[in-house]
Design a protein around this motif. Structure first.
Motif, mmCIF file in Angstrom:
data_model
loop_
_atom_site.group_PDB
_atom_site.id
_atom_site.type_symbol
_atom_site.label_atom_id
_atom_site.label_comp_id
_atom_site.label_asym_id
_atom_site.label_seq_id
_atom_site.Cartn_x
_atom_site.Cartn_y
_atom_site.Cartn_z
ATOM 1 N N ARG A 147 -25.474 7.108 25.586
ATOM 2 C CA ARG A 147 -24.654 6.761 24.597
ATOM 3 C C ARG A 147 -22.943 6.633 25.439
ATOM 4 N N VAL A 148 -22.987 5.302 25.604
ATOM 5 C CA VAL A 148 -21.003 4.838 26.202
ATOM 6 C C VAL A 148 -20.543 4.407 25.085
ATOM 7 N N PHE A 149 -19.102 4.880 25.540
ATOM 8 C CA PHE A 149 -17.527 4.267 25.138
ATOM 9 C C PHE A 149 -17.320 3.425 25.651
ATOM 10 N N ILE A 150 -16.840 2.360 25.193
ATOM 11 C CA ILE A 150 -15.816 1.426 26.533
ATOM 12 C C ILE A 150 -14.783 0.823 25.747
ATOM 13 N N PRO A 151 -13.646 1.538 25.552
ATOM 14 C CA PRO A 151 -12.866 1.148 24.675
ATOM 15 C C PRO A 151 -11.785 -0.317 25.320
ATOM 16 N N GLY A 152 -11.751 -1.201 24.872
ATOM 17 C CA GLY A 152 -11.300 -2.659 25.216
ATOM 18 C C GLY A 152 -12.344 -3.647 25.988
ATOM 19 N N GLY A 153 -13.607 -3.832 25.519
ATOM 20 C CA GLY A 153 -14.532 -4.197 26.084
ATOM 21 C C GLY A 153 -13.982 -5.653 26.051
ATOM 22 N N ALA A 154 -13.072 -6.608 25.145
ATOM 23 C CA ALA A 154 -13.270 -8.202 26.066
ATOM 24 C C ALA A 154 -12.379 -8.238 27.436
ATOM 25 N N PHE A 211 -16.092 5.071 29.369
ATOM 26 C CA PHE A 211 -15.568 4.395 30.354
ATOM 27 C C PHE A 211 -14.144 3.531 30.459
ATOM 28 N N ASP A 212 -12.924 4.582 30.350
ATOM 29 C CA ASP A 212 -12.079 4.492 30.126
ATOM 30 C C ASP A 212 -10.992 3.247 30.407
ATOM 31 N N LEU A 213 -10.655 2.245 29.920
ATOM 32 C CA LEU A 213 -10.231 1.508 30.452
ATOM 33 C C LEU A 213 -8.653 0.920 29.857
ATOM 34 N N LEU A 214 -8.103 1.749 29.139
ATOM 35 C CA LEU A 214 -6.287 1.401 28.261
ATOM 36 C C LEU A 214 -5.639 2.904 28.881
#
Length: 335
Positions: A147-154, A211-214
């Motif tokens: 289970r993974v959370f990827i904020p900012g997926g767009a 996986f933090d992109l922000l």
């Protein structure tokens, strides 16, 4: 040849289109006539001087970190490519050079363009695709059922991350605006949180990884949504000592600097019983070829928001920096 050149560090005015000498390939290098190049946040961070502690360029320098084009010539010892081959490349970090009519690269960091892609789509893959692959497979070690959370997926990296996570068998939660919701759902996101009306920390629980992109507040809140023993990997927070040692092959001086810079994030991670890792991705022709195979198999697709002509690269950067892009922004260099 025409190239987009960084003259000094600062705002948009410090980079300009100008004529520069065409590069020549050295041993084991290929010379590529660039057809298209991708834009990334790292480009304007380099322009602003935010990465000088990691990589200080000799200015003036041709900007750009990924491109797609056709091999024009090869240097001594090249065995993997020949003139006429279509390739895509994530450039060497110390060199850049993608925003130009011609670029050179070591053959080991280039890969054949998948037959189904045009140059614009191929140019949007290398940096974001490799970043997502290395973060999700190598650092978070996703597997079926994770289970993974990827904020900012767009965004540019997010659109690849959702697809690669699904290919690895993970359950994906992401955030998006109402405008981006249809896109991330089409790419495979299982749960989509509308960040304009919902707080993700109220809805996300017991993730194996993030996986933090922000960066910023999103990163700090992400530590609380991961189960103990999990990992938060960021490409938008502050580098930590492993970044200097593993990603940059640098010594104790930079490791110590990153230790201080990342102290708050690492302390927050410890309070929640999770690991914090900041990733500087590395160029890899072999992994680019893997991504190409996934494209041909229909497992992933590059999402291109807009393609600008080379003469309008200033407008392309303004659009990228506005934060409105869904997917990648590219420039068309060769007609």
């Amino acid at each position: 040849m025409k190239a987009f050149v960084l003259t000094r560090y600062g705002g948009p005015q410090v980079a300009e289109l100008r004529e520069v000498p065409r590069p020549e390939p050295g041993p084991n290098e290929i010379l590529v006539r660039v057809h298209a190049a991708g834009l990334n946040p790292v480009d304007f961070k380099i322009r602003q001087g935010m990465l000088k502690v990691v990589q200080r360029y000799t200015l003036p320098a041709v900007m750009g970190n990924e491109f797609a084009g056709v091999v024009e010539a090869v240097g001594q010892g090249v065995t993997r490519f020949a003139a006429g081959d279509s390739v895509f490349v994530r450039t060497d970090k110390a060199r850049m050079g993608a925003f130009a009519e011609y670029a050179v690269a070591h053959e080991d960091i280039a890969a054949p363009i998948p037959p189904s892609l045009d140059f614009e789509a191929a140019a949007g893959i290398p940096l974001a695709g490799l970043t997502a692959l290395q973060a999700l497979r190598d650092e978070l070690k996703l597997k079926p059922g994770s289970r993974v959370f990827i904020p900012g997926g767009a965004g540019g990296v997010g659109t690849f991350a959702i697809q690669i996570a699904k290919w690895l068998g993970a359950h994906v939660t992401t955030t998006a605006s109402p405008r981006g919701r249809a896109l991330v759902e089409r790419l495979g996101a299982d749960v989509v949180i509308d960040y304009t009306s919902q707080r993700f920390e109220d809805h996300v629980r017991d993730m194996d990884g993030v996986f933090d992109l922000l960066g910023g507040e999103t990163l700090q809140k992400s530590f609380g949504v991961v189960k103990r023993g999990g990992t938060v990997v960021s490409v938008a927070g502050l580098p930590e000592p492993e970044t200097a040692r593993k990603d940059l092959n640098r010594g104790i001086g930079l490791q110590a600097l990153f230790w201080l810079a990342s102290f708050g994030s690492r302390a927050a991670a410890r309070r929640h019983g999770v690991r914090y890792r900041y990733l500087f991705m590395h160029p890899s022709g072999a992994e680019l070829a893997e991504l190409g195979a996934l494209v041909e198999a229909g497992k992933i697709e590059p999402v291109i928001d807009r393609a600008f002509p080379f003469a309008e690269i200033d407008q392309a950067f303004a659009y990228l920096e506005s934060g409105r892009a869904k997917g990648k922004v590219v420039v068309r260099i060769a007609s």
